[in-house]
Motif scaffolding. Structure first.
Motif, PDB file in Angstrom:
ATOM      1  N   GLU A   1       0.432  -1.152  -0.368  1.00 15.57           N
ATOM      2  CA  GLU A   1      -0.164  -0.241   0.340  1.00 15.57           C
ATOM      3  C   GLU A   1       1.079   1.177   0.223  1.00 15.57           C
ATOM      4  OE1 GLU A   1      -3.183   2.106   2.843  1.00 15.57           O
ATOM      5  OE2 GLU A   1      -2.952  -0.143   3.097  1.00 15.57           O
ATOM      6  N   ARG A   2       1.923   1.189   0.922  1.00 14.36           N
ATOM      7  CA  ARG A   2       3.070   2.228   0.834  1.00 14.36           C
ATOM      8  C   ARG A   2       3.665   2.685  -0.582  1.00 14.36           C
ATOM      9  NH1 ARG A   2       4.683   4.462   5.254  1.00 14.36           N
ATOM     10  NH2 ARG A   2       6.739   4.049   4.100  1.00 14.36           N
TER      11      ARG A   2
ATOM     12  N   HIS B   1       0.864   4.075  -2.920  1.00 13.40           N
ATOM     13  CA  HIS B   1       0.198   5.676  -2.445  1.00 13.40           C
ATOM     14  C   HIS B   1       2.343   6.210  -3.293  1.00 13.40           C
ATOM     15  CE1 HIS B   1      -2.521   5.123   0.200  1.00 13.40           C
ATOM     16  NE2 HIS B   1      -1.697   4.901   0.904  1.00 13.40           N
TER      17      HIS B   1
ATOM     18  N   ALA C   1      -1.552  10.857  -0.678  1.00  9.47           N
ATOM     19  CA  ALA C   1      -2.297   9.133   0.170  1.00  9.47           C
ATOM     20  C   ALA C   1      -3.386   9.747   1.056  1.00  9.47           C
ATOM     21  CB  ALA C   1      -1.657   8.551   1.030  1.00  9.47           C
TER      22      ALA C   1
END
Length: 373
Positions: free
Chosen positions: A194-195, A198, A204
């Motif tokens: 997910e990071r 982003h 984000a």
């Protein structure tokens, strides 16, 4: 003495430094890609299996006092025992059976049973088929010599296919073991991905990375159910029919149907020759052959109505987009492309529609909700 720096020289120096950095980064990326390339296939399969089986893993974790590693170990062992051992046995059997047939053909010990006159009634190909069959039954060695080139070609293809099938089975077992490790660290892996997303899609605050991750996860699971699940259902339906009809090598044929289903090839490639076998060689009654033929045709085309029901469920993208992505990906990348193509096309569709909404309505891109992972 003039200490002032020439703006042109300063710009050149910064440009050289930037080019050196970009070159070093490119060198590291290429080196990493070359080192990782041998493991790309098995790792990608492991990710697909982990994403598909993770919901089941999460249901097992509470039963082990929250110990994800033990739940993963149990899942992997159970799957390897239930599916892996039979698949390896069938794969080895396919290779051995193919080798034995080719050896018997070369030694002249292979015998063709007498043909049933009903074969001649098959439209278009009936007369040629019965003539070839009668020739092979009376003098197989002579028929083999007359069609040496064609037989050698198809025998080589058959042997290579059987060997490739066994290799694919072993690859899937290795991927399953790696997938178990991934599931044990599933939440940490999802957070890291997910990071990364982003960083790629930016902003984000709008959870765009999370939405892309959810869409990708849902697409992988949808393809797993809509492609592999449908192939498994169809193989089971036909496998039961093969057993009830007394078809030789029913297990091997069932595995072949499952393999063709994953490759998005019609099961009729298996069922139509079997129907011809029933009417040409089988000793069943006309009524039994008729019922079996209808059953094989219906079960052989079952994927036509099962896929629209299962493929694309839970995905914020139309079913035709998922299906086209899976088929196009398979043509471009093989079996892995079933998943990669579907994910790429689904994400591309969402990005395109988000751009349309932003241009036409002023809505923020990628704000639609996708199913929870």
């Amino acid at each position: 003495m003039n200490d002032e720096t020439n703006p042109g020289e300063e710009l050149s120096r910064h440009l050289v430094h930037a080019l050196i950095r970009v070159g070093l980064i490119a060198l590291v990326v290429v080196a990493c890609a070359r080192i990782f390339a041998p493991f790309f296939g098995i790792m990608l399969w492991a990710v697909i299996l982990a994403v598909t089986l993770f919901p089941l893993h999460q249901k097992l974790v509470p039963k082990f006092d929250g110990r994800a590693g033990r739940a993963s170990t149990l899942m992997v062992l159970a799957i390897l025992l239930i599916l892996g051992v039979p698949m390896v046995t069938l794969g080895i059997s396919a290779v051995d059976h193919t080798t034995d047939v080719l050896s018997n053909m070369k030694s002249g010990e292979f015998e063709v049973p007498p043909v049933n006159p009903a074969v001649g009634k098959i439209p278009i190909v009936g007369e040629n088929l019965i003539a070839l069959w009668e020739s092979a039954s009376e003098d197989f060695a002579g028929t083999l010599r007359d069609h040496k080139d064609q037989v050698s070609h198809y025998a080589s293809v058959l042997l290579n296919s059987a060997t490739s099938m066994l290799g694919a089975v072993l690859l899937s077992m290795g991927s399953m073991i790696i997938a178990g490790v991934m599931m044990a660290y599933g939440h940490a892996g999802a957070a890291a991905m997910e990071r990364v997303l982003h960083a790629l899609v930016g902003d984000a605050g709008n959870n765009r990375g999370q939405q892309v991750l959810r869409l990708s996860t849902a697409t992988v699971r949808s393809v797993a159910v809509g492609v592999i699940g449908v192939a498994l259902i169809q193989a089971l339906l036909l496998g039961v029919g093969f057993l009830l009809a007394g078809i030789p090598a029913a297990g091997l044929l069932t595995f072949a149907v499952f393999f063709l289903g994953i490759l998005q090839l019609p099961a009729l490639l298996i069922t139509l020759p079997i129907i011809a076998y029933l009417w040409g060689v089988g000793d069943g009654s006309t009524l039994a052959n008729s019922i079996a033929s209808v059953y094989f045709i219906v079960a052989g085309t079952a994927d036509g109505f099962l896929k629209p029901m299962l493929l694309g469920r839970g995905v914020d993208a139309p079913m035709p987009v998922i299906l086209l992505g899976a088929l196009g990906g398979m043509v471009s990348m093989g079996m892995l492309g079933l998943f990669v193509g579907a994910v790429v096309l689904a994400v591309g569709y969402q990005i395109f529609m988000a751009w349309v909404d932003f241009v036409c309505d002023g809505r923020e891109p990628l704000t639609s909700q996708t199913p929870d992972s």
